[in-house]
Design a protein around this motif. Sequence first.
Motif, PDB file in Angstrom:
ATOM      1  N   GLU A 201     -11.291  30.608 -24.938  1.00  0.00           N
ATOM      2  CA  GLU A 201     -10.666  31.244 -25.832  1.00  0.00           C
ATOM      3  C   GLU A 201      -9.723  31.743 -26.450  1.00  0.00           C
ATOM      4  O   GLU A 201      -9.065  32.283 -25.093  1.00  0.00           O
ATOM      5  N   VAL A 202      -9.183  32.396 -27.216  1.00  0.00           N
ATOM      6  CA  VAL A 202      -7.423  32.967 -27.308  1.00  0.00           C
ATOM      7  C   VAL A 202      -7.664  34.268 -27.884  1.00  0.00           C
ATOM      8  O   VAL A 202      -8.345  34.226 -28.825  1.00  0.00           O
ATOM      9  N   HIS A 203      -6.628  34.912 -27.355  1.00  0.00           N
ATOM     10  CA  HIS A 203      -6.451  35.928 -27.298  1.00  0.00           C
ATOM     11  C   HIS A 203      -4.817  36.622 -27.553  1.00  0.00           C
ATOM     12  O   HIS A 203      -4.118  35.767 -27.193  1.00  0.00           O
ATOM     13  N   ASP A 204      -4.277  38.268 -27.845  1.00  0.00           N
ATOM     14  CA  ASP A 204      -3.234  38.504 -27.794  1.00  0.00           C
ATOM     15  C   ASP A 204      -2.929  39.249 -26.527  1.00  0.00           C
ATOM     16  O   ASP A 204      -1.844  39.818 -26.358  1.00  0.00           O
ATOM     17  N   LEU A 297      -9.430  24.747 -31.485  1.00  0.00           N
ATOM     18  CA  LEU A 297      -9.793  24.933 -30.561  1.00  0.00           C
ATOM     19  C   LEU A 297     -11.480  24.493 -30.373  1.00  0.00           C
ATOM     20  O   LEU A 297     -11.315  23.592 -29.468  1.00  0.00           O
ATOM     21  N   PRO A 298     -12.125  24.990 -30.928  1.00  0.00           N
ATOM     22  CA  PRO A 298     -13.437  25.346 -30.446  1.00  0.00           C
ATOM     23  C   PRO A 298     -13.861  23.409 -30.799  1.00  0.00           C
ATOM     24  O   PRO A 298     -14.706  22.468 -30.625  1.00  0.00           O
ATOM     25  N   GLY A 299     -13.217  23.173 -32.032  1.00  0.00           N
ATOM     26  CA  GLY A 299     -13.795  21.417 -32.422  1.00  0.00           C
ATOM     27  C   GLY A 299     -12.916  20.286 -31.083  1.00  0.00           C
ATOM     28  O   GLY A 299     -13.922  20.343 -30.773  1.00  0.00           O
ATOM     29  N   TRP A 300     -11.904  20.900 -30.321  1.00  0.00           N
ATOM     30  CA  TRP A 300     -11.469  20.286 -29.725  1.00  0.00           C
ATOM     31  C   TRP A 300     -11.752  20.312 -28.063  1.00  0.00           C
ATOM     32  O   TRP A 300     -12.509  19.357 -27.370  1.00  0.00           O
TER      33      TRP A 300
END
Length: 330
Positions: A201-204, A297-300
């Motif tokens: 997951e990507v967060h700040d 990102l989810p597709g990769w």
Amino acid sequence: MVHANAPLTEKHRLRLAQLIVDDGMPVAHAAVRFQVAWPTANRWAERYREHGEAGMADRSSRPHHSPTRTAPAQVRAIVRDRMRLHLGPIEIGARRGIPASTVHRVLTRCGLHRLTHLDRVTGEPVRRYEHPHPGDLLHVDVKKLGNIPDGGGWRYVGRAQGKRHRAATPGKPCSAHGSKKMGTAYVHTVLDDHSRLAYAEVHDDEKAVTAAAVLTRATTWFAQRGVTVRRVLSDNGAAYRSHAWRDTCRDLGITPKRTRPYRPQTNGKIERFHRTLSNRWAFARHYTGESQRRDALPGWLHEYNHHRPHTAVGRRAPISRLTNVPGQYN
């Protein structure tokens, strides 16, 4: 292993020896009967007299003494040059006054004949491990990436155009020098030690609350695929030493583990995954903005988990190591 056409197997050696020792047959007659030389027949008879049936087994041909073998002090010096300086057999031989062939034999005997067997930083032999079942151990870490400005970053458009894109990106604060601060994307990654199945997951930020929430969602994601998480391994970052992380692991029934300080090699599987993540997703193509990269990102991840062959799992996709995924055999 006995040769397929050998006249004497262990069973026939015993019969030969018994004829000579127990039945009194002359050695020459027994040798003719079994079509072997007289010294051979006599040798098995002597072994039978001395050791009985146990003496009929094959023995190692290794000599009892090797007086010309490389001295232990020289072996230690060769290993030290290999591990500390990463020198090859020719260089070590010239340095120590020993033939390169001798150095190579020593390195082979010590398992150091290939530099890939040594850690590039410490020079110590690489210690590889893999837990036997999915969920036995999860590796967790955070990969930091600079956000991409609107229009694309400098890697694809050049530094001059990249600076103009940074200046034109709205909603970003300025530094003391007047340039826009794009901020950082924190990619929280979770990797299963056995299957190499990955969740991200990507967060700040990389705060403890965020890391704990990612672990909770990752545990649910793995559970949907039939994986029960038992342990989790992290570095010594502030988020993973927090009470929030400890309490979350306790509530999930997971045992938290941490690597030795200043020893990222222990968590090397996820470090290697971060390299693949960077090459195949983060910087794989020209993204016109940070949102476009995050959307990819989810597709990769699906490509990585379900289709990309992984050398560590027999050049198959990581999902293939899960044998109880719902709908796998439909």
